[in-house]
Design a protein around this motif. Structure first.
Motif, PDB file in Angstrom:
ATOM      1  N   SER A   3      -4.876   5.322   2.022  1.00  0.00           N
ATOM      2  CA  SER A   3      -4.128   6.007   0.963  1.00  0.00           C
ATOM      3  C   SER A   3      -4.960   6.201  -0.281  1.00  0.00           C
ATOM      4  CB  SER A   3      -2.897   5.188   0.578  1.00  0.00           C
ATOM      5  OG  SER A   3      -2.090   4.992   1.697  1.00  0.00           O
ATOM      6  N   ILE A   4      -6.242   6.080  -0.149  1.00  0.00           N
ATOM      7  CA  ILE A   4      -7.140   6.187  -1.300  1.00  0.00           C
ATOM      8  C   ILE A   4      -8.257   7.157  -0.942  1.00  0.00           C
ATOM      9  CG2 ILE A   4      -8.764   4.913  -2.754  1.00  0.00           C
ATOM     10  CD1 ILE A   4      -7.171   2.454  -2.288  1.00  0.00           C
ATOM     11  N   LEU A  61     -10.373  -3.885  -3.081  1.00  0.00           N
ATOM     12  CA  LEU A  61     -10.960  -3.000  -4.075  1.00  0.00           C
ATOM     13  C   LEU A  61     -11.022  -3.796  -5.372  1.00  0.00           C
ATOM     14  CD1 LEU A  61     -11.952  -0.106  -4.733  1.00  0.00           C
ATOM     15  CD2 LEU A  61      -9.604   0.463  -5.356  1.00  0.00           C
ATOM     16  N   LYS A 110      -2.174  14.000   3.032  1.00  0.00           N
ATOM     17  CA  LYS A 110      -2.559  13.697   4.407  1.00  0.00           C
ATOM     18  C   LYS A 110      -1.641  14.405   5.385  1.00  0.00           C
ATOM     19  CE  LYS A 110      -3.185   9.316   5.464  1.00  0.00           C
ATOM     20  NZ  LYS A 110      -2.955   7.855   5.362  1.00  0.00           N
ATOM     21  N   ALA A 132      -5.737  -8.871   3.406  1.00  0.00           N
ATOM     22  CA  ALA A 132      -4.583  -9.074   2.526  1.00  0.00           C
ATOM     23  C   ALA A 132      -4.497 -10.543   2.139  1.00  0.00           C
ATOM     24  CB  ALA A 132      -3.306  -8.623   3.230  1.00  0.00           C
ATOM     25  N   THR A 179      -6.229  -2.325   5.409  1.00  0.00           N
ATOM     26  CA  THR A 179      -6.349  -3.057   4.150  1.00  0.00           C
ATOM     27  C   THR A 179      -7.776  -3.520   3.893  1.00  0.00           C
ATOM     28  OG1 THR A 179      -4.078  -3.835   4.372  1.00  0.00           O
ATOM     29  CG2 THR A 179      -5.478  -5.015   2.807  1.00  0.00           C
ATOM     30  N   ASN A 225      -0.877  -2.596  -5.988  1.00  0.00           N
ATOM     31  CA  ASN A 225      -2.199  -2.662  -6.623  1.00  0.00           C
ATOM     32  C   ASN A 225      -2.744  -1.291  -6.994  1.00  0.00           C
ATOM     33  OD1 ASN A 225      -2.460  -5.457  -6.627  1.00  0.00           O
ATOM     34  ND2 ASN A 225      -3.299  -5.522  -4.551  1.00  0.00           N
ATOM     35  N   MET A 226      -2.207  -0.263  -6.408  1.00  0.00           N
ATOM     36  CA  MET A 226      -2.701   1.091  -6.704  1.00  0.00           C
ATOM     37  C   MET A 226      -1.652   1.978  -7.377  1.00  0.00           C
ATOM     38  SD  MET A 226      -5.872   1.497  -5.836  1.00  0.00           S
ATOM     39  CE  MET A 226      -6.028   3.276  -5.966  1.00  0.00           C
ATOM     40  N   GLN A 276      -0.662   6.773  -4.191  1.00  0.00           N
ATOM     41  CA  GLN A 276       0.180   6.215  -3.124  1.00  0.00           C
ATOM     42  C   GLN A 276       1.220   7.201  -2.623  1.00  0.00           C
ATOM     43  OE1 GLN A 276      -0.818   2.802  -1.957  1.00  0.00           O
ATOM     44  NE2 GLN A 276      -2.315   4.073  -3.007  1.00  0.00           N
ATOM     45  N   MET A 284      -0.182  -4.047  -1.472  1.00  0.00           N
ATOM     46  CA  MET A 284      -1.260  -3.058  -1.550  1.00  0.00           C
ATOM     47  C   MET A 284      -0.809  -1.831  -2.333  1.00  0.00           C
ATOM     48  SD  MET A 284      -1.569  -5.040   1.284  1.00  0.00           S
ATOM     49  CE  MET A 284      -1.126  -4.275   2.838  1.00  0.00           C
ATOM     50  N   GLN A 326      -8.789  -6.695  -5.060  1.00  0.00           N
ATOM     51  CA  GLN A 326      -7.360  -6.511  -4.832  1.00  0.00           C
ATOM     52  C   GLN A 326      -7.129  -5.832  -3.493  1.00  0.00           C
ATOM     53  OE1 GLN A 326      -5.141  -7.331  -7.184  1.00  0.00           O
ATOM     54  NE2 GLN A 326      -5.685  -6.549  -9.192  1.00  0.00           N
ATOM     55  N   PRO A 327      -6.174  -6.326  -2.695  1.00  0.00           N
ATOM     56  CA  PRO A 327      -5.884  -5.637  -1.434  1.00  0.00           C
ATOM     57  C   PRO A 327      -5.290  -4.255  -1.697  1.00  0.00           C
ATOM     58  CG  PRO A 327      -4.917  -7.848  -1.485  1.00  0.00           C
ATOM     59  CD  PRO A 327      -5.399  -7.551  -2.862  1.00  0.00           C
ATOM     60  N   VAL A 328      -5.838  -3.271  -1.007  1.00  0.00           N
ATOM     61  CA  VAL A 328      -5.336  -1.894  -1.089  1.00  0.00           C
ATOM     62  C   VAL A 328      -5.391  -1.297   0.305  1.00  0.00           C
ATOM     63  CG1 VAL A 328      -6.063  -1.532  -3.485  1.00  0.00           C
ATOM     64  CG2 VAL A 328      -7.612  -0.922  -1.616  1.00  0.00           C
ATOM     65  N   LYS A 329      -4.618  -0.234   0.496  1.00  0.00           N
ATOM     66  CA  LYS A 329      -4.644   0.451   1.794  1.00  0.00           C
ATOM     67  C   LYS A 329      -5.677   1.567   1.732  1.00  0.00           C
ATOM     68  CE  LYS A 329       0.134  -0.622   2.750  1.00  0.00           C
ATOM     69  NZ  LYS A 329       1.506  -0.185   2.773  1.00  0.00           N
ATOM     70  N   VAL A 360      -1.621  11.127  -2.235  1.00  0.00           N
ATOM     71  CA  VAL A 360      -2.586  11.143  -1.130  1.00  0.00           C
ATOM     72  C   VAL A 360      -1.840  11.178   0.198  1.00  0.00           C
ATOM     73  CG1 VAL A 360      -4.387   9.813   0.052  1.00  0.00           C
ATOM     74  CG2 VAL A 360      -4.438  10.052  -2.432  1.00  0.00           C
ATOM     75  N   GLN A 361      -0.749  10.431   0.287  1.00  0.00           N
ATOM     76  CA  GLN A 361       0.067  10.460   1.500  1.00  0.00           C
ATOM     77  C   GLN A 361       0.585  11.854   1.787  1.00  0.00           C
ATOM     78  OE1 GLN A 361       0.735   8.464   4.064  1.00  0.00           O
ATOM     79  NE2 GLN A 361      -0.840   7.268   3.071  1.00  0.00           N
TER      80      GLN A 361
END
Lengths: 269, 161, 783
Positions: free
Chosen positions: B61-62, B52, A37, B109, B49, A103-104, A30, A100, B55-58, A33-34
């Motif tokens: 950003s992955i 995964l 980018k 989401a 979104t 979750n990561m 989070q 979100m 689970q909601p993820v963006k 990766v940002q």
């Protein structure tokens, strides 16, 4: 982003081996990766820790709660263990970012990034936690060394963080309206080592507020902070808040955190 | 290039990807699943979104490779073929979308929320959507849509999808 | 022409229906421009200026051109050499010295000088986006940095760097309106005088979909197709063709789904021209996707005007006259749109719903090293209405009158309609007092004191605000043309040059068609976004329904009339005996009949086609009263909206749910301006400090959802066939002053009194905290 080599080791030992040279560990991504980018970070190799289940545990260890580096913010927020042992930590985790991100994003990834407005650093310093890496233990105050800077050596892997269970603690945050990061976040803790007040968002890195700690040690109540003045030296000032405002909000958030903490029933150890 | 194997909307997918490839680029490009959108470059807007492992993820950003061996759900896979998911139905019924660009992200989401918490309070719905920006609707009907979908799904004893 | 209105069916106008746009969008099957890709597609990336003001000494693209995957690199000099014309058009107003309005020429790629951070300098085209980005990093641009100025007041005072030689004072143009002498007299005899200093801050419209352009050569012809996210396909066609010295017919513009526009996607941008030029030169598709950073840097900004406003009133609170001095920051390149918005359109509504005839307006458009200004939801009207409502608020406080009472004493009465305001704008209808009374009741204005006491118990300050206002709609283009095709497959295609961007216009048009044709809603297909099929002004100024919809109605009616003649032939009867009802033509008194689509199938070209246009007689004047209550946390300065009610007069309503969504969604944008949004350039370096959503704060889901929104449909517009008034911008215009005056009220009641009027937008926490804790206020913008 720039291209890179990618590895996904199956064990902690493999991960440390893979991270020799210009490599970065990838936890939740989070922050990293940002940054990649935006081409602010460009490692030649990424070592993805996503497969390391051994880093995802939460366990009691006597007077401490040990949280694995790859625990997501969502996992910490919803963990019955954390809620029972250090509810302030679970509450902090459930306020990080948005669902979100939670979750990561991981504990290890967050502290390794050391964003000056991240929430976790305030909890680690506030609780007097110890960061366990693959090669040593680092007390929280020695861990965060500056703006996006930590004591970690190249290739050093955060395994877990050991949090002493407090008698009572709480975290109060004033959100920057756009990013919703902490404009000011104050973690207050009364524990075996006395009173600790840790501030994030307001400086280049998390710091303790000694004058507040002294006042609260005498009387753990919001009123104790009424006469404490927070100096503006070294505080951030930007379009979202001047140093003067941040100083005033540090005091206010500290008072709110103390009020929340004081209202808690005694902690179970 | 690295081999990537995962499940997308219930289908096994196998591709070679560049490590630097983001999950959203992988979904929109090689897989042609353009329902997931890119609205910003600082992971604030939530238009990307996806689910995964539920689970909601963006997905912006992955890395695609972070989804190795896992299951990804996008808006295209929310409903069974030829059907409409309760969330999609609710968004239409409440006028919960105007331009539709943020909508897939909102829906996913919300799907993540309802899978975990089938009877959310209004406050819990708002909390679940904090990472999703909308510029058109003012959010009013979006929250109403999620409430409506929750009722519909609860009424269906087990819900759709 | 008899009105052929079927009995209002379940799906006709006035009914809330499911939008026809929705099924694809909720399934993720929208067709936004970046969802499309073509074989052989290349990707374009821009290298943008890191400086606010600099000379371009050299551009060295040799290394970039040699990199893998790079197809071409273009600089400003390349485009000059290729004869690409600048985009700037002559300005409609003069400078104070009488010379023509002045601006530096805005080029597709900057040439010799860059004038704002983010101005495009080089375009790189490559096989992949990554290759283009990597190559852009390898382009060496040598700049000589120049002093810059980002503040308009500073820019027009002596000593500031000049952006172009024709304007050494950076003044693009200036306008005065009204009668200064009459206003001076009014002030001389006034019992009360108030003044306010106003900052209407720069905003970034921020639709969720960033701009995308996909330009490609049309196969088999020499034409270039420009597929993009835009509100104005014809303007893009004309801008691109004009800049590239091509006949407009050689450019086809296509627009599919647009993820929000709000005025930011109007007109023609340099990137649009660049993509078309590249596609033409390279004979390949070229796609450019704006990054959000580029949206903040290089997509038009809105508002950015500062004012000193004064009002004179008699002992009863009747306004005798007003005077406003304003300086508008139009950015590095003054455009026709940018200057008209502030110098003409805003003034048209300055006196709003009030019976005020003596005005003295002095507005100056100034250039600075910032992104050029353009339309943003309201485009001039929010600025003017905000000023008027702030003056009313100040006067009420000065005279210790209920703010609604002061307004009541000044509202134009129904008996005064049609009313000509001091800018020669004629309002056809309006019952502003009735609207206000309904809104005050809806918002329980009278019950405020009890809620104030309750907030106080919870240690919160509470304030209330009310705005009564109108707005001007149409974009100044009153005619739309529509083509109707009745197709044998069983569909009615309606082709319009207005443009969908989320506002549900297709559904509204379909409902209007259903009114006439009486067929199910799903038989209607609305076609937009293709300059081969329709051309016009596009969608802006809240015109698509009352102007475009009027044309839909007229064309539909004309189609029935024409089809009746065809049916008469088919049924061998006289046209006078033909009746039409719900898709069927029949001979009166017999059972001889033919279906609409069957009739179409039987024609020589297997369809029935009718073109018609409709002209609205005048702008429509939607108006409203918005009422709001806020709580302020005195410890942090944070503001929470706790109540919001509005009664809106938009005349006849075609799509009830849709118009409510427009008002509420628009209101949230207005709230964003009031509380948190602001584009910030560093005063010294000219760097853009708000270049992402990390720093530019648009409202999130938790902003406020308890809107009580009503429509009074008893006052239809009398100047268009629908009796409708535009709605798209109304909520935004109303919310900003309503929320701001509520916060001012809260702080005034907390002991600041009239000093609270020194607050400026956005009402960020620190500003309120400083006002309360330290009695510190932002400086007045005009010295």
């Amino acid at each position: 982003m720039y291209s890179f080599d990618y590895q996904r080791p199956g064990s902690q030992a493999d991960a440390v081996r893979a991270a020799q040279g210009e490599a970065r560990y990838l936890a939740g991504g989070q922050s990293l990766v940002q940054a990649m980018k935006l081409r602010l970070a460009s490692p030649e190799r990424m070592v993805d820790l996503g497969g390391l289940a051994e880093l995802r545990g939460i366990k009691q260890d006597g007077a401490n709660l040990v949280i694995g580096a790859m625990c997501t913010h969502a996992a910490v927020a919803s963990s019955a263990e954390v809620r029972r042992a250090i509810p302030a930590l679970a509450e902090l985790a459930e306020g990080i970012g948005d669902p979100m991100v939670r979750n990561m994003g991981t504990l290890g990834g967050s502290i390794a990034n050391a964003d000056p407005a991240a929430d976790y650093p305030a909890a680690l310093v506030g609780l007097g936690a110890t960061v366990q890496t693959d090669r040593r233990s680092i007390p929280a105050e020695a861990f965060f060394t500056g703006l996006y800077e930590t004591a970690l050596e190249p290739g050093e892997l955060v395994i877990s963080v050991s949090f002493p269970k407090p008698q009572r603690a709480a975290y109060s945050k004033l959100r920057q309206p756009a990013s919703r990061f902490a404009l000011v976040g104050v973690f207050v803790c009364q524990g075996a080592n006395g009173v600790r007040v840790a501030v994030t968002g307001a400086g280049s890195s998390v710091f303790r507020q000694n004058a507040m700690e002294d006042a609260l040690a005498k009387n753990f109540a919001p009123e104790s902070l009424a006469q404490v003045s927070v100096p503006t030296d070294n505080l951030n000032g930007d379009i979202h808040g001047s140093a003067t405002y941040r100083a005033a909000m540090i005091k206010l958030m500290a008072q709110k955190a103390v009020a929340s903490a004081a209202a808690r029933a005694g902690e179970k150890k | 290039m690295t081999k990537l194997k995962m499940t997308v909307n219930g289908q096994q997918v196998e591709n070679d990807v560049e490590p630097a490839s983001l999950l959203v680029e992988f979904l929109r490009g090689p897989l042609g699943l353009t329902g997931t959108h890119v609205g910003c470059d600082t992971a604030q807007c939530g238009a990307c979104t996806v689910l995964l492992d539920g689970q909601p993820v963006k997905s912006c950003s992955i890395l695609a490779l972070q989804a190795q061996g896992r299951s990804v759900g996008t808006v295209e896979g929310l409903a069974a073929k030829g059907q409409v998911h309760a969330l999609q139905e609710a968004f239409m019924a409440t006028h919960g979308l105007q331009c539709g660009f943020c909508t897939p992200g909102m829906i996913m989401a919300a799907a993540g929320l309802l899978a975990r918490n089938p009877k959310p309070t209004e406050e819990q719905i708002v909390y679940a959507l904090e990472g999703n920006l909308c510029r058109c609707t003012g959010y009013v009907n979006i929250v109403a849509a999620v409430q409506q979908a929750a009722s519909a799904m609860a009424g269906k004893q087990g819900g759709a999808a | 022409m008899s009105a052929v209105i079927q009995a209002p069916g379940r799906y006709g106008s006035g009914q809330s229906v499911r939008r026809i746009e929705d099924p694809a969008l909720v399934a993720g099957r929208g067709q936004f421009t970046d969802d499309m890709s073509l074989p052989g597609q290349t990707h374009m990336v821009f290298l943008r200026s890191p400086y606010a003001h600099a000379r371009i000494l050299s551009v060295d693209a040799a290394a970039a051109k040699a990199m893998p995957g790079v197809v071409a690199v273009f600089s400003g000099a390349d485009l000059v050499q290729a004869g690409v014309n600048p985009l700037s058009q002559p300005l409609p107003f003069p400078r104070p010295d009488g010379k023509p309005g002045a601006t530096a020429m805005r080029r597709v790629l900057a040439h010799e000088v860059v004038r704002y951070v983010g101005e495009a300098v080089v375009a790189v085209v490559a096989e992949t986006r990554i290759a283009a980005i990597n190559a852009a990093e390898a382009v060496m641009v040598d700049y000589e940095e120049l002093p810059c100025v980002v503040d308009a007041v500073q820019a027009m005072s002596g000593g500031a760097p000049a952006l172009c030689p024709e304007a050494p004072d950076n003044i693009a143009c200036e306008m005065r309106h009204g009668d200064a002498a009459a206003v001076t007299q009014a002030f001389a005899k006034a019992a009360h005088k108030v003044s306010v200093d106003i900052v209407n801050q720069r905003l970034a419209p921020s639709p969720m979909e960033p701009r995308v352009v996909l330009a490609y050569p049309e196969s088999g012809t020499k034409r270039i197709v420009v597929q993009l996210s835009s509100q104005m396909p014809t303007a893009v066609r004309d801008g691109v063709s004009g800049s590239l010295n091509m006949d407009p017919g050689q450019i086809r513009v296509r627009v599919s789904d647009v993820g929000g526009g709000f005025g930011m996607k109007t007109g023609c941008y340099p990137e649009d021209v660049m993509a078309a030029f590249a596609a033409r030169s390279l004979k390949r598709p070229v796609k450019w996707c704006s990054q959000r950073l580029e949206e903040f840097q290089a997509s038009t900004h809105g508002r950015d005007i500062v004012s000193h406003a004064e009002m004179a009133l008699d002992a009863n609170g009747k306004v005798l006259g007003m005077r406003v001095r304003s300086v508008a920051n139009v950015g590095a390149y003054a455009s026709v749109t940018g200057v008209i918005i502030q110098l003409l359109v805003g003034p048209w509504v300055t006196t709003s719903v009030y019976d005020i005839q003596a005005i003295d307006l002095h507005l100056t458009a100034v250039m600075t090293n910032t992104m050029p200004l353009g339309a943003y939801r309201g485009a001039g009207r929010p600025e003017a209405i905000y000023t008027m409502e702030r003056l009313m608020d100040a006067a009420a406080r000065e005279m210790k009158l209920d703010p609604s009472e002061l307004r009541r004493r000044n509202l134009i009465r129904p008996g005064q309609m049609p009313y000509t305001n001091p800018m020669q704008q004629v309002y056809d209808v309006g019952n502003f007092e009735k609207i206000m009374d309904q809104a005050l009741a809806l918002g329980d204005w009278k019950g405020f004191d009890a809620r104030l006491a309750d907030s106080k118990k919870r240690s919160k300050l509470r304030g209330r605000g009310v705005s009564t206002f109108l707005e001007w709609t149409s974009g100044n283009v009153f005619t739309e043309q529509v083509t109707v095709h009745v197709l044998p497959e069983g569909y009615i295609e309606i082709v319009s040059a207005t443009q969908a961007m989320g506002q549900g216009i297709a559904t509204s048009y379909a409902q209007l068609a259903v009114d006439v044709f009486g067929v199910p809603l799903d038989r209607i297909r609305i076609i937009q976004g293709d300059t081969d099929r329709a051309n016009g002004f596009g969608s802006a100024g809240s015109r698509s329904l009352f102007v475009g919809g009027g044309a839909v109605k007229v064309a539909s009616e004309n189609t029935i009339e024409h089809a009746k003649k065809l049916a008469a032939q088919s049924l061998e009867a006289s046209a006078a005996d033909i009746e039409y009802r719900q898709g069927r033509f029949s001979v009166a008194g017999t059972d001889m009949a033919i279906g609409l689509f069957e009739l179409a199938a039987g024609q020589a070209d297997e369809r029935i086609t009718v073109e018609a246009s409709a002209t609205a007689g005048a702008p429509s004047w939607p108006n409203a009263c918005h009422v709001c209550e806020v709580e302020v946390d005195p410890e942090t300065g944070n503001v929470a909206i706790v109540a919001y009610a509005s009664v809106n007069d938009i005349g006849n309503v075609v799509s009830p749910t849709i118009v409510r969504g427009q008002v509420d969604g628009g209101a949230v944008q207005g709230i964003g301006q009031a509380l948190s949004e602001r584009v910030v350039y560093d005063r010294d370096s000219g760097q853009l400090l708000t270049a992402s959503f990390m720093d530019y704060a648009i409202p999130h889901v938790d902003i406020f959802r308890g809107f009580k929104t009503q429509f009074d449909t008893s006052i239809p517009c009398t100047t268009n066939v629908l009796g409708a008034k535009g709605v798209g911008e109304l909520g935004t215009i109303g919310a900003t002053p309503t929320v701001v005056t509520a916060v001012i009220d809260a702080l005034a009641r907390a002991g600041l009194g009239r000093d609270a009027e020194k607050l400026q937008m956005p009402l960020a926490a620190e500003q309120l905290w400083r006002a309360l804790a330290k009695r510190e206020f932002p400086p007045a913008p005009l010295g």
